[in-house]
Scaffold this motif. Structure first.
Motif, short mmCIF file in Angstrom:
data_model
loop_
_atom_site.label_atom_id
_atom_site.label_comp_id
_atom_site.label_asym_id
_atom_site.label_seq_id
_atom_site.Cartn_x
_atom_site.Cartn_y
_atom_site.Cartn_z
N ARG A 148 74.91 -9.58 62.40
CA ARG A 148 74.94 -8.80 61.17
C ARG A 148 73.54 -8.41 60.72
O ARG A 148 73.30 -7.27 60.28
CB ARG A 148 75.64 -9.60 60.07
N GLN A 149 72.60 -9.35 60.84
CA GLN A 149 71.23 -9.06 60.45
C GLN A 149 70.62 -7.97 61.32
O GLN A 149 69.91 -7.08 60.82
CB GLN A 149 70.39 -10.34 60.52
N ALA A 159 72.22 -4.62 60.44
CA ALA A 159 71.75 -4.10 59.16
C ALA A 159 70.43 -3.37 59.29
O ALA A 159 70.09 -2.55 58.42
CB ALA A 159 71.61 -5.26 58.16
N GLN A 160 69.69 -3.64 60.35
CA GLN A 160 68.43 -2.94 60.59
C GLN A 160 68.60 -1.71 61.47
O GLN A 160 67.63 -1.10 61.90
CB GLN A 160 67.42 -3.90 61.25
N LEU A 175 62.90 -11.24 63.06
CA LEU A 175 64.30 -10.83 62.89
C LEU A 175 65.22 -11.63 63.80
O LEU A 175 66.14 -12.31 63.34
CB LEU A 175 64.45 -9.33 63.15
N ARG A 194 76.06 -14.22 62.25
CA ARG A 194 75.08 -13.93 61.20
C ARG A 194 73.89 -13.16 61.78
O ARG A 194 73.39 -12.20 61.18
CB ARG A 194 74.62 -15.22 60.54
N ARG A 195 73.45 -13.58 62.95
CA ARG A 195 72.33 -12.88 63.60
C ARG A 195 72.72 -11.44 63.93
O ARG A 195 71.94 -10.51 63.74
CB ARG A 195 71.91 -13.61 64.87
#
Length: 320
Positions: free
Chosen positions: A270-271, A274-275, A234, A267-268
């Protein structure tokens, strides 16, 4: 047999090219210059300059850092090798430049320091050295250890130790091994810095964050933790609390100079969000000047994270 002037001149030109216009008195005489010719060249206003006793540069103007380093090695002898901050720069490790060039020489060949050259006799000459043209320098772990004796603050020592591991110039175990041979009286800052690196710290800002967290009595995070969702990678979190699912990201301008760097960071984030990861973003400036606010934000995030079920995220400690 004395070589003819033309071959001797050609060989001298080759030497000066390889040594970046720097040569020793012994070399100049060996390549055909007479003592009188040498004195004429280094006279006041002449075409050559004296950099160190018995070492010259065949040009006017200010010598470069590399020329001074070559001069230092010529002055210290054929067995000498750069160490400390000078060697760190050759490894690409960020450090404040020092006008003094530190070299190691075998203890049995000890000679005095001269001019800008600091000579350190040692019984532990490196078995292997790196070369960059005419410049010889020690491996990164030895350079960090010796530089820690040159630098003037813990923050500087912390910076080079973290940067060396972060950039994979050396491993933590190599630094620890070198530290075991360092003088105890001059190694306190490095011992402290390596304790932080062992904790996962990989930058000065992360070290400051670690100090802030410890001073505030907050639970200790995992620094630079590698996070996985099942088998899939991740992200790497600057500071991570697995039981709460909280990550603190130190948003340093140093790593966001280009638009694509900033976009990659967003972007990282957001990722990770999202988790279900609770993100706390801080800057190095905020860590240093607004510690109470940073502490309150982290504490609030931890409380929120611990009030919910644990996230299904696998954690591995920092590499290195």
């Amino acid at each position: 047999m004395t070589p003819s002037p033309e071959p001797g001149e050609t060989a001298l030109h080759r030497l000066l090219r390889d040594h970046e216009l720097v040569l020793s008195r012994r070399q100049a005489l060996a390549y055909g210059l007479s003592p009188e010719q040498l004195r004429h060249r280094i006279r006041p206003g002449g075409p050559w300059q004296r950099l160190l006793p018995g070492v010259y540069i065949t040009a006017t103007g200010t010598p470069t850092r590399r020329q001074n380093e070559i001069a230092a090695l010529l002055c210290a002898g054929t067995s000498s090798v750069l160490t400390g901050t000078a060697a760190l720069l050759h490894h690409g490790i960020r450090v404040r430049e020092n006008s003094t060039v530190t070299v190691l020489v075998p203890a049995r060949q000890a000679r005095p320091s001269r001019g800008f050259v600091r000579v350190w006799p040692t019984t532990r000459m490196p078995e292997f050295v790196f070369t960059d043209g005419a410049i010889r320098f020690v491996e990164a772990a030895r350079a960090v250890t010796d530089a820690s004796r040159e630098l003037g603050s813990f923050r500087e020592v912390r910076a080079i130790a973290a940067d060396a591991v972060q950039r994979r110039r050396c491993r933590l175990d190599q630094l620890t091994q070198e530290l075991a041979h360092a003088p105890v009286r001059q190694s306190a800052w490095l011992r402290r810095a390596l304790a932080e690196v062992a904790d996962g710290v990989r930058s000065v800002a992360e070290g400051d964050l670690r100090s802030l967290i410890r001073a505030a009595g907050l639970p200790a995070p995992v620094f630079n933790a590698r996070l996985y969702i099942g088998p899939d990678f991740l992200a790497v979190a600057d500071a991570w609390w697995p039981d709460a699912g909280v990550a603190v990201e130190v948003d340093s301008r140093e790593w966001h100079l280009l638009p694509e760097d900033w976009e990659r960071t967003l972007r990282r984030s957001r990722q990770m969000g999202a988790q279900g990861i609770i993100m706390v973003h801080v800057t190095p400036h905020q860590i240093r000047t607004d510690s109470s606010r940073v502490t309150a934000d982290i504490r609030s995030a931890l409380q929120a994270g611990q009030a919910r079920p644990a996230l299904a995220i696998r954690t591995l400690r920092a590499a290195g």
